[in-house]
Design an enzyme around this catalytic site. Structure first.
Site, PDB file in Angstrom:
ATOM      1  N   LYS A   1       1.227   4.400  -2.818  1.00  0.00           N
ATOM      2  CA  LYS A   1       0.940   5.802  -2.518  1.00  0.00           C
ATOM      3  C   LYS A   1       2.149   6.684  -2.835  1.00  0.00           C
ATOM      4  CE  LYS A   1      -3.330   5.085  -1.346  1.00  0.00           C
ATOM      5  NZ  LYS A   1      -4.420   5.537  -2.217  1.00  0.00           N
TER       6      LYS A   1
ATOM      7  N   TYR B   1       0.838  -1.206   0.000  1.00  0.00           N
ATOM      8  CA  TYR B   1       0.000   0.000   0.000  1.00  0.00           C
ATOM      9  C   TYR B   1       0.874   1.257   0.000  1.00  0.00           C
ATOM     10  CZ  TYR B   1      -3.521   3.320   1.804  1.00  0.00           C
ATOM     11  OH  TYR B   1      -4.367   4.382   1.988  1.00  0.00           O
TER      12      TYR B   1
HETATM   13  N1  LIG Z   1      -9.613   5.828   5.287  1.00  0.00           N
HETATM   14  C1  LIG Z   1      -8.411   6.308   5.574  1.00  0.00           C
HETATM   15  O1  LIG Z   1      -8.024   6.432   6.743  1.00  0.00           O
HETATM   16  C2  LIG Z   1      -7.499   6.731   4.453  1.00  0.00           C
HETATM   17  C3  LIG Z   1      -6.317   7.411   4.760  1.00  0.00           C
HETATM   18  C4  LIG Z   1      -5.466   7.805   3.742  1.00  0.00           C
HETATM   19  C5  LIG Z   1      -5.808   7.550   2.420  1.00  0.00           C
HETATM   20  N2  LIG Z   1      -6.969   6.885   2.134  1.00  0.00           N
HETATM   21  C6  LIG Z   1      -7.271   6.631   0.728  1.00  0.00           C
HETATM   22  O2  LIG Z   1      -8.520   7.187   0.411  1.00  0.00           O
HETATM   23  C7  LIG Z   1      -9.139   6.415  -0.617  1.00  0.00           C
HETATM   24  C8  LIG Z   1     -10.558   6.044  -0.199  1.00  0.00           C
HETATM   25  O3  LIG Z   1     -10.493   5.388   1.037  1.00  0.00           O
HETATM   26  P1  LIG Z   1     -11.786   4.951   1.843  1.00  0.00           P
HETATM   27  O4  LIG Z   1     -11.393   4.869   3.251  1.00  0.00           O
HETATM   28  O5  LIG Z   1     -12.937   5.780   1.452  1.00  0.00           O
HETATM   29  O6  LIG Z   1     -11.941   3.440   1.254  1.00  0.00           O
HETATM   30  P2  LIG Z   1     -13.234   2.525   1.022  1.00  0.00           P
HETATM   31  O7  LIG Z   1     -12.737   1.130   0.944  1.00  0.00           O
HETATM   32  O8  LIG Z   1     -14.302   2.868   1.981  1.00  0.00           O
HETATM   33  O9  LIG Z   1     -13.727   3.000  -0.435  1.00  0.00           O
HETATM   34  C9  LIG Z   1     -13.016   2.675  -1.590  1.00  0.00           C
HETATM   35  C10 LIG Z   1     -13.986   2.663  -2.762  1.00  0.00           C
HETATM   36  O10 LIG Z   1     -13.240   2.308  -3.930  1.00  0.00           O
HETATM   37  C11 LIG Z   1     -13.990   1.373  -4.673  1.00  0.00           C
HETATM   38  N3  LIG Z   1     -13.098   0.534  -5.486  1.00  0.00           N
HETATM   39  C12 LIG Z   1     -12.224  -0.406  -5.045  1.00  0.00           C
HETATM   40  N4  LIG Z   1     -11.647  -1.007  -6.092  1.00  0.00           N
HETATM   41  C13 LIG Z   1     -12.145  -0.440  -7.214  1.00  0.00           C
HETATM   42  C14 LIG Z   1     -11.938  -0.649  -8.598  1.00  0.00           C
HETATM   43  N5  LIG Z   1     -11.091  -1.595  -9.046  1.00  0.00           N
HETATM   44  N6  LIG Z   1     -12.599   0.124  -9.470  1.00  0.00           N
HETATM   45  C15 LIG Z   1     -13.477   1.069  -9.046  1.00  0.00           C
HETATM   46  N7  LIG Z   1     -13.728   1.293  -7.742  1.00  0.00           N
HETATM   47  C16 LIG Z   1     -13.069   0.551  -6.839  1.00  0.00           C
HETATM   48  C17 LIG Z   1     -14.727   0.549  -3.637  1.00  0.00           C
HETATM   49  O11 LIG Z   1     -15.848  -0.137  -4.187  1.00  0.00           O
HETATM   50  C18 LIG Z   1     -15.106   1.615  -2.619  1.00  0.00           C
HETATM   51  O12 LIG Z   1     -16.354   2.190  -2.900  1.00  0.00           O
HETATM   52  C19 LIG Z   1      -8.229   5.227  -0.876  1.00  0.00           C
HETATM   53  O13 LIG Z   1      -7.394   5.511  -1.996  1.00  0.00           O
HETATM   54  C20 LIG Z   1      -7.396   5.155   0.387  1.00  0.00           C
HETATM   55  O14 LIG Z   1      -6.136   4.550   0.162  1.00  0.00           O
HETATM   56  C21 LIG Z   1      -7.826   6.474   3.124  1.00  0.00           C
END
Ligand SMILES: NC(=O)c1ccc[n+]([C@@H]2O[C@H](COP(=O)([O-])OP(=O)(O)OC[C@H]3O[C@@H](n4cnc5c(N)ncnc54)[C@H](O)[C@@H]3O)[C@@H](O)[C@H]2O)c1
Length: 261
Positions: free
Chosen positions: A160, A156
């Site tokens: 990033k 991961y």
């Molecule tokens: N939640 C955190 O603490 C956090 C922190 C830093 C960065 N992020 C980043 O933010 C982004 C969103 O995170 P989140 O917490 O909302 O995650 P989440 O898992 O709740 O949502 C991710 C979404 O992406 C969709 N998805 C996954 N694979 C896919 C594909 N192949 N094609 C199309 N859609 C796809 C999923 O269906 C889901 O709706 C991610 O890139 C994550 O790495 C999250």
């Protein structure tokens, strides 16, 4: 102040839930027309309905960001409906945990496919359209793990870091065409991704508290606090912001923890 994103046509990947959904709702509330792209078709429809019921404009674009054909169809459907798109948010992402010797080959490939290849495919389709639109803003969802070392998130973190480098390369390549490219690196956000991770641990309550304690204010971030930064970067207020990586982490990444006395 008027609406910040009036006249913008945006594509948001991974917008079916979590942070992506939060960004989609905020973009629509700020006047943008929104392409809600997610692999989960029902979730896409649901978010589109939420936006339209609130008086905004959106289209559901069920697609897998790792498939070139899917992405091309989604981008063309968006342009046919709302005109040339000028904002791209690549937010779709997956977060397997594990150190490098605990990461299987398939898991490694899947993580790079969604997080990094998804950025390549969406940018490749969107950039020619942004040229037609006369410029645009691309925002890639990175993470604090792309810069800072965090334990047990090897694949991961690598994806990033790749997104941050990709954004810098594109920021230079497309500057003369009025296309800005930035990354946002959130710290821990109160989201489904966090809830799933916490629920898998032996002592979920203790794990959640440990996350909150990592932050100078004693609390992880909210989805809306991340979405606000995306609104800014997508807007014309950020016209001289390109190649930047915005930490949205309440100071966690510059925090030198002291022993508690
Ligand atoms: N939640 C955190 O603490 C956090 C922190 C830093 C960065 N992020 C980043 O933010 C982004 C969103 O995170 P989140 O917490 O909302 O995650 P989440 O898992 O709740 O949502 C991710 C979404 O992406 C969709 N998805 C996954 N694979 C896919 C594909 N192949 N094609 C199309 N859609 C796809 C999923 O269906 C889901 O709706 C991610 O890139 C994550 O790495 C999250």
């Amino acid at each position: 102040m008027g609406m910040l994103l009036e006249g913008k046509v945006s594509l948001i990947t991974g917008a079916g839930q979590g942070i992506g959904r939060g960004i989609a709702l905020r973009f629509a509330a700020e006047g943008a027309r929104v392409g809600v792209l997610d692999i989960n078709a029902a979730a896409c429809e649901h978010v589109m309905t939420e936006i339209t019921q609130a008086g905004g404009q959106a289209i559901a674009l069920p697609a897998n960001v790792t498939q070139g054909g899917d992405v091309r169809n989604a981008v063309h459907t968006l342009a046919d409906r709302f005109g040339w798109p000028n904002v791209l948010v690549h937010n779709a992402g997956v977060m397997p945990s594990g150190r490098i010797d605990e990461t299987g080959e398939e898991e490694w490939d899947r993580t790079f496919a969604v997080n990094v290849k998804g950025a390549y495919l969406t940018c490749r389709e969107m950039i020619p359209m942004m040229r037609q639109a006369g410029g645009g803003s691309i925002i890639l969802m990175a993470s604090i793990t792309g810069v800072n070392g965090l334990p047990g998130l090897a694949a991961y973190s690598a994806t990033k870091g790749a997104l941050i480098s990709l954004a810098r390369a594109m920021a230079i390549d497309y500057a003369r065409e009025g296309i800005r490219v930035n990354t946002v690196s959130p710290g821990t956000i109160d989201s489904p991704m966090l809830h799933r991770f916490v629920a898998e641990q032996n002592d979920p309550a203790r794990t959640r508290q440990a996350f909150d304690d990592m932050y100078p204010r004693g609390q992880v971030g909210t989805i809306d606090e991340v979405a606000s930064v995306f609104v800014f970067l997508a807007s014309d207020w950020a016209s001289f912001v390109s190649g930047a990586n915005y930490a949205v982490d309440g100071g966690m990444s510059i925090y030198s923890m002291q022993p508690r006395m």
